[in-house]
Design a protein around this motif. Structure first.
Motif, mmCIF file in Angstrom:
data_model
loop_
_atom_site.group_PDB
_atom_site.id
_atom_site.type_symbol
_atom_site.label_atom_id
_atom_site.label_comp_id
_atom_site.label_asym_id
_atom_site.label_seq_id
_atom_site.Cartn_x
_atom_site.Cartn_y
_atom_site.Cartn_z
ATOM 1 N N UNK A 1 0.825 -1.208 0.000
ATOM 2 C CA UNK A 1 0.000 0.000 0.000
ATOM 3 C C UNK A 1 0.862 1.261 0.000
ATOM 4 N N UNK A 2 1.937 1.235 0.821
ATOM 5 C CA UNK A 2 2.828 2.387 0.872
ATOM 6 C C UNK A 2 3.488 2.637 -0.476
ATOM 7 N N UNK A 3 3.864 1.539 -1.143
ATOM 8 C CA UNK A 3 4.506 1.684 -2.456
ATOM 9 C C UNK A 3 3.555 2.367 -3.432
ATOM 10 N N UNK A 4 2.273 2.000 -3.396
ATOM 11 C CA UNK A 4 1.281 2.611 -4.276
ATOM 12 C C UNK A 4 1.110 4.092 -3.963
ATOM 13 N N UNK A 5 1.047 4.416 -2.690
ATOM 14 C CA UNK A 5 0.874 5.817 -2.281
ATOM 15 C C UNK A 5 2.083 6.647 -2.715
ATOM 16 N N UNK A 6 3.287 6.132 -2.429
ATOM 17 C CA UNK A 6 4.497 6.867 -2.810
ATOM 18 C C UNK A 6 4.611 7.003 -4.327
ATOM 19 N N UNK A 7 4.203 5.949 -5.051
ATOM 20 C CA UNK A 7 4.240 6.036 -6.508
ATOM 21 C C UNK A 7 3.295 7.089 -7.040
ATOM 22 N N UNK A 8 2.068 7.132 -6.478
ATOM 23 C CA UNK A 8 1.095 8.139 -6.886
ATOM 24 C C UNK A 8 1.580 9.549 -6.554
ATOM 25 N N UNK A 9 2.175 9.711 -5.376
ATOM 26 C CA UNK A 9 2.696 11.024 -4.991
ATOM 27 C C UNK A 9 3.838 11.453 -5.899
ATOM 28 N N UNK A 10 4.661 10.523 -6.316
ATOM 29 C CA UNK A 10 5.770 10.843 -7.211
ATOM 30 C C UNK A 10 5.256 11.328 -8.561
ATOM 31 N N UNK A 11 4.188 10.681 -9.055
ATOM 32 C CA UNK A 11 3.604 11.102 -10.326
ATOM 33 C C UNK A 11 2.994 12.498 -10.207
ATOM 34 N N UNK A 12 2.277 12.735 -9.106
ATOM 35 C CA UNK A 12 1.655 14.043 -8.897
ATOM 36 C C UNK A 12 2.690 15.136 -8.681
ATOM 37 N N UNK A 13 3.888 14.748 -8.273
ATOM 38 C CA UNK A 13 4.947 15.728 -8.016
ATOM 39 C C UNK A 13 5.561 16.274 -9.306
ATOM 40 N N UNK A 14 5.436 15.529 -10.392
ATOM 41 C CA UNK A 14 6.099 15.904 -11.642
ATOM 42 C C UNK A 14 5.711 17.298 -12.126
ATOM 43 N N UNK A 15 4.410 17.670 -12.182
ATOM 44 C CA UNK A 15 4.071 19.014 -12.678
ATOM 45 C C UNK A 15 4.651 20.143 -11.841
ATOM 46 N N UNK A 16 4.983 19.866 -10.581
ATOM 47 C CA UNK A 16 5.537 20.899 -9.715
ATOM 48 C C UNK A 16 7.065 20.956 -9.789
#
Length: 272
Positions: A1-16
């Protein structure tokens, strides 16, 4: 679950993160490589001479100092006056206090463009055009200070009244209570005010282009528009090198004061 959350956060971080990464890497690229498509994530050629040209084409060190000391004075002045005003509105009972506070808040609804001409006429009469006084006085006593006053008032309202009552029993006056008890407890709110105010002053653009005409008096946002070649075309790599150096203090201030920033918003009722 943590891996999924961190992966999603990493993707969302790209535009910033990507625009900042592109700015920094493009500042050391030749102009021909900056707008290559697809863009190079890592430069294939490095040209660090752009950072030297920043200081050759403009008095950039002086302009950097101008922005730094103006932002410092504006931040200190706003913290001082907004904390006193916020404490007065929150803890001192006087006639029409709430009405007066609502009138003060109306200042947030007035765009800077509406008041810039009257302000220019005022400072022209005071012989302050092409000086830094308008860039200091307007933010300290204008809309940024109004928002800071609101933040400080919300914080002081939440302070327990028992603290003041105990201080009065000990013989402290109103100012001593504010200075020795209320203000030290307001450090989280002051941190939030400091960040908001510093960023606003550091990024101020409209007022400098109206009040300043000498390159030696320019602040950084105004100076960034002046890096052009002999034909008036933008020197993109030099501009991006200047922009990179301009962004550093903002990142440093936020990293240092981010805890106070979050706590200040939480205690003042502005959290999302």
């Amino acid at each position: 679950m943590k891996v999924l959350v961190y992966g999603l956060m990493s993707v969302l971080l790209i535009p910033f993160v990507f625009p900042t990464w592109w700015m920094v890497t493009s500042s050391v690229k030749p102009i021909s490589d900056i707008f290559a498509f697809p863009p190079d994530i890592v430069p294939t050629r490095f040209d660090f001479s752009t950072y030297g040209r920043v200081f050759e084409l403009q008095p950039f060190a002086q302009q950097y100092w101008n922005s730094a000391y103006i932002a410092a004075l504006v931040t200190a002045g706003t913290m001082l006056f907004s904390s006193m005003a916020g404490y007065a509105f929150a803890r001192i009972k006087f006639p029409f206090a709430n009405t007066l506070f609502m009138i003060v808040l109306i200042g947030l609804l007035i765009p800077a463009e509406v008041t810039i001409v009257p302000l220019f006429q005022i400072f022209l009469g005071w012989d302050m055009i092409n000086t830094h006084w308008p860039l200091i006085l307007v933010p300290v006593f204008g809309a940024p200070s109004v928002f800071a006053t609101f933040v400080m008032r919300q914080f002081f309202i939440a302070l327990p009244k028992e603290l003041e009552e105990a201080a009065r029993v000990d013989g402290l006056g109103r100012f001593r209570i504010f200075w020795t008890i209320a203000l030290p407890l307001a450090r989280p709110a002051l941190g939030a005010v400091a960040i908001f105010t510093f960023l606003h002053s550091w990024n101020l653009y409209l007022e400098p282009i109206v009040f300043l005409s000498s390159p030696a008096n320019f602040t950084l946002p105004q100076a960034l528009t002046q890096f052009t070649d002999a034909y008036g075309g933008a020197l993109w790599n030099v501009q991006l090198a200047a922009a990179t150096m301009t962004a550093l203090p903002v990142l440093i201030v936020f990293i240092i004061a981010q805890r106070q920033f979050v706590e200040g918003l939480a205690h003042s009722g502005l959290k999302g």
